[in-house]
Design a protein around this motif. Structure first.
Motif, short mmCIF file in Angstrom:
data_model
loop_
_atom_site.label_atom_id
_atom_site.label_comp_id
_atom_site.label_asym_id
_atom_site.label_seq_id
_atom_site.Cartn_x
_atom_site.Cartn_y
_atom_site.Cartn_z
N UNK A 110 14.75 13.35 4.52
CA UNK A 110 14.66 12.54 3.30
C UNK A 110 14.24 11.11 3.62
N UNK A 111 13.39 10.57 2.78
CA UNK A 111 13.00 9.15 2.87
C UNK A 111 12.57 8.75 4.27
N UNK A 112 11.82 9.65 4.93
CA UNK A 112 11.47 9.39 6.33
C UNK A 112 9.98 9.16 6.54
N UNK A 113 9.23 8.99 5.45
CA UNK A 113 7.80 8.79 5.63
C UNK A 113 7.25 7.76 4.66
N UNK A 114 5.97 7.49 4.83
CA UNK A 114 5.26 6.61 3.91
C UNK A 114 4.15 7.39 3.25
N UNK A 115 4.03 7.24 1.93
CA UNK A 115 2.91 7.79 1.17
C UNK A 115 2.27 6.65 0.40
N UNK A 116 1.12 6.92 -0.18
CA UNK A 116 0.41 5.85 -0.89
C UNK A 116 1.11 5.47 -2.19
N UNK A 117 1.12 4.19 -2.47
CA UNK A 117 1.64 3.69 -3.75
C UNK A 117 0.77 4.22 -4.89
N UNK A 118 1.32 4.21 -6.10
CA UNK A 118 0.59 4.66 -7.28
C UNK A 118 -0.76 3.95 -7.42
N UNK A 119 -0.76 2.65 -7.14
CA UNK A 119 -1.99 1.86 -7.29
C UNK A 119 -3.09 2.31 -6.32
N UNK A 174 0.82 -1.23 0.00
CA UNK A 174 0.00 0.00 0.00
C UNK A 174 0.85 1.27 0.00
N UNK A 175 1.98 1.24 0.70
CA UNK A 175 2.78 2.46 0.89
C UNK A 175 4.13 2.37 0.19
N UNK A 176 4.67 3.56 -0.12
CA UNK A 176 6.04 3.66 -0.60
C UNK A 176 6.76 4.69 0.26
N UNK A 177 8.09 4.61 0.28
CA UNK A 177 8.88 5.53 1.10
C UNK A 177 8.97 6.88 0.39
N UNK A 178 8.69 7.96 1.14
CA UNK A 178 8.69 9.32 0.59
C UNK A 178 9.40 10.26 1.56
#
Ligand code: SF4
Length: 363
Positions: free
Chosen positions: A281-290, A266-270
């Protein structure tokens, strides 16, 4: 109470305290990462059992505290839209935005609801197909699996009126940010046991190696914390910098692989902004493209909103272990749990709330 009392006995606490005193030969500063650990330390007076040369500082592991002001403003904006049902965990409702909080929106007639699980929000969306239902998905790796499950189920079940305002953060990049700061004074960490129950602790091994810091995965009860401190001090005194696991009754090195798989689905690193700290940098999760269709920021056009933190609140310095709550001029005067200026006074895991609640004005 069975299974808790045995981690709180005074006799054992004194035994650990004596063992730590016998170990310490120099001054050391150790950061407990998690706000839950901070509360245990202040509530049970664990720091008062330690030798004066050993300093505990409080870390960024309070999800409510590190949610940036602009996300609170976005939440308030969305919750004020008439057709929206805005769902959140309870302690987010009183986190102050620029001029109001979610509770104020609710008092003014907004449909703001406290839920105890993100899946409750999906159910509310199913039950109210004419309304837009938004869940405020905050937290560290600990809450990520349940929040991921909500988006996963909504997608599977075609619940198109459900979306999430996501502000997930990750612990290891925050620890690296603390260690990279020129003002850093942290020499060892107590890592958060519940985060490691999900993620394991392999991510911490390169950090221990790179920065030469011992990291001890630690639980939340007084004896857990005292044992974690003893393990950390032993490493410091011996010149070792390894990852050790005090919380073996809950944590395995590889963590919960099923939960990790769901998070990755569900999530990708953002990159993510942290309240009072700024972007890491790269310290959170955001929604995947799908899952982009479930992104409330896009759905309600609030992605552009920004907000400056109030200069008076030094919670960013507290969350990095640079200052303690009683060093804030507003502490206990202009800032109290009834009238909080910053999130660390609101959250049940916030360091300022812990010091205020237990009347700690020093150390
Ligand atoms: S006491 Fe209040 S104003 Fe000061 S750092 Fe804590 S939350 Fe911010």
């Amino acid at each position: 109470m069975k299974f808790v009392d045995e981690y709180r006995t005074e006799q054992e606490a004194r035994r650990y305290s004596d063992a730590i005193r016998a170990l310490v030969t120099k001054s050391w500063t150790i950061m407990e990462v998690c706000g839950g650990q901070t509360h245990s330390i202040v509530k049970f007076g664990i720091d008062e059992l330690l030798p004066p040369s050993l300093t505990l500082v409080h870390g960024p592991g309070c999800p409510v505290c590190v949610t940036p002001l602009e996300l609170i403003e976005k939440a308030i904006e969305i919750a004020s839209i008439p057709n929206v049902i805005f769902c959140s965990f309870g302690d987010m409702l009183r986190v102050p935005g620029i001029s109001r909080d979610l509770l104020t929106v609710k008092a003014a007639g907004g449909d703001v609801r406290i839920v105890y699980s993100p899946l409750d929000a999906v159910k509310i969306a199913r039950d109210n197909p004419q309304r837009e239902v938004v869940f405020f998905a905050v937290g560290f790796e600990t809450t990520a699996p349940a929040n991921a499950m909500a988006a996963f189920q909504a997608r599977q079940q075609g619940v198109a009126n459900f979306s999430m305002l996501v502000s997930h953060v990750l612990v290891p990049p925050a620890m690296e940010a603390v260690l990279s700061s020129p003002e850093n004074r942290v020499q060892g960490f107590l890592a958060a046991g519940h985060v490691c129950a999900i993620m394991g602790y392999t991510e911490y091994e390169p950090i221990a190696l790179k920065y030469r810091v011992p990291i001890v995965v630690t639980g939340f009860e007084p004896l857990d914390i005292l044992q974690g401190i003893a393990m950390c001090v032993r490493q410091l005194e011996q010149g070792r910098a390894e990852v050790e696991n005090q919380y073996a009754r809950s944590v395995r090195r590889e963590g919960n692989l099923t939960a990790q798989k769901l998070i990755r689905e569900v999530f990708r690193v953002v990159p993510r902004k942290w309240r009072g700290v700024g972007e890491i940098a790269q310290s959170g999760l955001g929604l995947q493209e799908a899952y982009a269709a479930f992104d409330a920021e896009t759905r309600f056009g609030v992605a552009h909103l920004t907000a400056d933190e109030p200069a008076e609140c030094i919670s960013g310095l507290i969350l990095q272990g640079i200052k303690k709550p009683f060093e804030c001029p507003a502490f206990g005067e202009r800032c109290t749990p009834e009238h909080p200026l910053g999130a660390t006074m609101v959250s049940s895991e916030g360091a300022c709330a812990a010091y205020y609640h237990y009347r700690r004005r020093q150390k």
